[in-house]
Design an enzyme around this catalytic site. Structure first.
Site, short mmCIF file in Angstrom:
data_model
loop_
_atom_site.label_atom_id
_atom_site.label_comp_id
_atom_site.label_asym_id
_atom_site.label_seq_id
_atom_site.Cartn_x
_atom_site.Cartn_y
_atom_site.Cartn_z
N LEU A 143 0.85 -1.18 0.00
CA LEU A 143 0.00 0.00 0.00
C LEU A 143 0.89 1.23 0.00
CD1 LEU A 143 -2.81 1.38 0.44
CD2 LEU A 143 -2.38 1.13 2.88
N ASP A 145 1.16 4.98 0.73
CA ASP A 145 0.53 6.09 1.44
C ASP A 145 1.32 7.35 1.10
OD1 ASP A 145 -0.86 7.70 3.18
OD2 ASP A 145 0.03 6.86 5.00
N ALA A 171 3.56 -1.70 3.44
CA ALA A 171 3.09 -0.32 3.28
C ALA A 171 4.29 0.61 3.16
CB ALA A 171 2.20 0.11 4.45
N LYS A 172 4.24 1.47 2.17
CA LYS A 172 5.23 2.53 2.01
C LYS A 172 4.61 3.82 2.55
CE LYS A 172 7.88 5.13 -1.45
NZ LYS A 172 8.03 5.44 -2.89
N ILE A 173 5.19 4.32 3.62
CA ILE A 173 4.65 5.51 4.27
C ILE A 173 5.53 6.70 3.90
CG2 ILE A 173 3.90 6.54 6.43
CD1 ILE A 173 2.46 3.92 5.68
#
Length: 309
Positions: A143, A145, A171-173
């Site tokens: 995901l 973000d 997830a890549k924040i």
């Protein structure tokens, strides 16, 4: 076929490969292959293609396939290849996911659906979207973000996605206050979301590592330096990691604030890895003074891109 992604997530640097163009803006697939080889030599734990820093928004569907095929063929299973498949349409994203799986990609990266600044999707719509794009597909999803999408991704929603959509394991924040969000995600999602990564050219890498990211999804500007930072950190040498990171921080900060996605292309072209630093119009060209300041910073830090060829 791409290498597999460890169940516990990727560690190291996961650079985004730029899409290489000739001076006339046509694809340069030979240059694309050279970039893939450079990123493997630089110690990348995985390579991402067709992301925003790859100018995916400037590519036709046929060009996307050419870039992906050239990269997968050149990498030849040595590291995992991550493919960005984002689209507002769940149908299109699902078809891209299926195609990436069939061609041998290890993972897909998907942004929250949006179009422009006003077409955002409510939480129930985001959940339905990810259920649709993952349905029946045996491929892991990261995901993304990112601030490019105005569709909000609060921590409870991301945790619920990881819990209810088994393929969402990463997830890549890359939003403001990344470290705080990563800490909150670790508490809320736990083992449902083992792979947490940062972006934004690694400008907050050490605080993000302290918060729990395993890797950084940077550009292709100094992947070798960032790989060393992450390796030192995970080996327990936080002081050494900080020292190595602070050495390249002025360069990646300059990239982040002054050049954007053009920075990696400028270094790779200057070093002879690729033939042209061209971006596709209307992306703004980098002025000569900015270019020279970027190169001065890169030379003083012995960037591998300038000497690899």
């Amino acid at each position: 076929m791409s290498a597999a992604v460890p169940r516990e997530g990727l560690r190291g640097v996961l650079p985004v490969a730029p899409t290489v163009f000739r001076d006339d803006e046509s694809l340069d697939l030979h240059g694309q292959r050279r970039v893939a080889e450079f990123l493997v030599d630089a110690g990348s734990a995985a390579i991402c293609v067709l992301a925003n820093f790859s100018e995916q928004f400037s590519l036709t569907d046929a060009e996307r396939l050419q870039v992906l095929e050239a990269t997968l063929d050149q990498v030849a299973g040595r590291v995992p290849v991550i493919v960005t498949t984002s689209s507002y349409s769940a149908r299109i994203t699902r078809e891209r996911n299926r195609d990436a799986l069939q061609r041998g990609a290890a993972m897909v990266m998907v942004m929250a659906p949006f179009f422009g600044a006003t077409m955002v999707v409510p939480e129930d719509g985001v959940l339905d979207y990810f259920r649709r794009v993952a349905d029946g597909l045996d491929i892991e999803i990261m995901l993304q973000d990112a601030p490019m999408s105005p569709t909000p991704l609060p921590v409870p929603l991301i945790a619920r996605l990881a819990r209810e959509v088994p393929q969402v394991r990463h997830a890549k924040i890359e939003v403001p206050r990344t470290a705080a969000k990563v800490r909150a995600l670790r508490a809320a999602a736990g083992d449902d979301l083992p792979g947490l990564y940062d972006g934004e050219e690694a400008v907050t890498l050490v605080p993000d590592l302290d918060a729990g990211v395993l890797a950084t999804m940077s550009s292709a500007t100094v992947p070798e330096a960032l790989a060393a930072v992450v390796a030192r950190y995970h080996a327990g040498d936080r002081a050494g990691a900080v020292e190595a990171w602070e050495r390249v921080l002025p360069l990646i900060h300059y990239e982040n604030r002054q050049c954007g996605l053009a920075a990696a292309k400028i270094l790779l072209a200057e070093g002879g890895v690729i033939g042209s630093a061209r971006t596709r119009a209307p992306f703004p060209e980098i002025g000569p003074r900015t270019r020279e300041e970027l190169l001065d910073l890169a030379r003083s830090r012995d960037a591998l891109a300038l000497r690899w060829a």
